[in-house]
Scaffold this motif. Sequence first.
Motif, short mmCIF file in Angstrom:
data_model
loop_
_atom_site.label_atom_id
_atom_site.label_comp_id
_atom_site.label_asym_id
_atom_site.label_seq_id
_atom_site.Cartn_x
_atom_site.Cartn_y
_atom_site.Cartn_z
N PHE A 162 -11.18 12.29 7.86
CA PHE A 162 -11.74 11.55 8.98
C PHE A 162 -11.15 10.14 9.06
N PRO A 163 -10.01 9.99 9.75
CA PRO A 163 -9.34 8.69 9.80
C PRO A 163 -10.20 7.58 10.39
N GLU A 164 -11.12 7.92 11.28
CA GLU A 164 -11.97 6.90 11.90
C GLU A 164 -12.88 6.23 10.87
N LEU A 165 -13.25 6.94 9.82
CA LEU A 165 -14.07 6.36 8.76
C LEU A 165 -13.33 5.19 8.11
N TYR A 166 -12.05 5.37 7.84
CA TYR A 166 -11.27 4.33 7.18
C TYR A 166 -11.04 3.14 8.10
N ARG A 167 -10.90 3.38 9.38
CA ARG A 167 -10.78 2.28 10.35
C ARG A 167 -12.06 1.47 10.39
N ALA A 168 -13.19 2.16 10.29
CA ALA A 168 -14.47 1.48 10.33
C ALA A 168 -14.69 0.61 9.09
N MET A 169 -13.98 0.90 8.00
CA MET A 169 -14.11 0.09 6.79
C MET A 169 -13.54 -1.31 6.98
N GLY A 170 -12.67 -1.46 7.97
CA GLY A 170 -12.07 -2.76 8.23
C GLY A 170 -10.83 -3.00 7.38
N ASP A 171 -10.40 -4.22 7.39
CA ASP A 171 -9.18 -4.62 6.68
C ASP A 171 -9.43 -4.60 5.18
N CYS A 172 -8.67 -3.80 4.47
CA CYS A 172 -8.81 -3.75 3.02
C CYS A 172 -7.43 -3.61 2.39
N ALA A 173 -7.33 -3.96 1.13
CA ALA A 173 -6.06 -3.86 0.41
C ALA A 173 -5.91 -2.50 -0.26
N MET A 174 -7.04 -1.84 -0.59
CA MET A 174 -6.95 -0.56 -1.27
C MET A 174 -8.16 0.31 -0.94
N ILE A 175 -7.89 1.58 -0.75
CA ILE A 175 -8.93 2.59 -0.63
C ILE A 175 -8.90 3.37 -1.94
N VAL A 176 -10.06 3.54 -2.55
CA VAL A 176 -10.18 4.32 -3.78
C VAL A 176 -10.99 5.56 -3.46
N ARG A 218 -3.45 8.20 5.52
CA ARG A 218 -4.46 7.13 5.45
C ARG A 218 -3.84 5.82 5.00
N ALA A 219 -2.90 5.86 4.07
CA ALA A 219 -2.24 4.63 3.61
C ALA A 219 -1.42 4.01 4.75
N ILE A 220 -0.69 4.82 5.46
CA ILE A 220 0.16 4.34 6.56
C ILE A 220 -0.70 3.81 7.70
N GLU A 221 -1.71 4.56 8.11
CA GLU A 221 -2.56 4.15 9.23
C GLU A 221 -3.29 2.84 8.97
N ASN A 222 -3.71 2.64 7.74
CA ASN A 222 -4.49 1.46 7.40
C ASN A 222 -3.68 0.39 6.71
N GLN A 223 -2.40 0.66 6.53
CA GLN A 223 -1.45 -0.28 5.93
C GLN A 223 -2.04 -0.90 4.67
N CYS A 224 -2.49 -0.01 3.78
CA CYS A 224 -3.06 -0.44 2.51
C CYS A 224 -2.70 0.58 1.44
N TYR A 225 -3.03 0.25 0.21
CA TYR A 225 -2.83 1.18 -0.90
C TYR A 225 -3.96 2.20 -0.92
N VAL A 226 -3.65 3.43 -1.31
CA VAL A 226 -4.66 4.45 -1.52
C VAL A 226 -4.50 4.97 -2.94
N LEU A 227 -5.57 4.88 -3.71
CA LEU A 227 -5.61 5.41 -5.06
C LEU A 227 -6.58 6.58 -5.04
N ALA A 228 -6.05 7.79 -5.20
CA ALA A 228 -6.85 9.00 -5.09
C ALA A 228 -6.83 9.74 -6.42
N SER A 229 -7.98 9.77 -7.07
CA SER A 229 -8.09 10.51 -8.32
C SER A 229 -8.64 11.90 -7.99
N ALA A 230 -8.04 12.91 -8.60
CA ALA A 230 -8.40 14.27 -8.22
C ALA A 230 -8.54 15.18 -9.42
N GLN A 231 -9.62 15.96 -9.43
CA GLN A 231 -9.77 16.99 -10.45
C GLN A 231 -8.71 18.05 -10.23
N GLY A 232 -8.17 18.58 -11.30
CA GLY A 232 -7.18 19.63 -11.17
C GLY A 232 -7.31 20.65 -12.28
#
Length: 115
Positions: free
Chosen positions: A9-23, A44-58
Amino acid sequence: LSVCYDLRFPELYRAMGDCAMIVMPAAFTYTTGSAHWEVLIRARAIENQCYVLASAQGGRHPNGRRTWGHSMLVDPWGEVKGVLPEGEGVVVGEIDLEHMRRVRENLPALRHRKL
């Protein structure tokens, strides 16, 4: 901070506002992870021009469920800076706020956005 399914849901990240990183912690299934995980994180990183750190179970879980893994760090230009395919470990990458500033300056999409 967001979690797993929020990534769709890209709109959720836009609603977060200007940020340096999404975790984002997540547990994408193997099927959806192999098809969508990296491309959605990079988007999401490109659209919000920020870092995305995504930890994932595998891996395989006791109940038989298989998750994709591929924890990663992506920069504001969409470049994967670090990835851990599966298993326990650490994703390491540089967070360069000057790089983020340059991306935002040279591609002012966030300033050009109108609703």
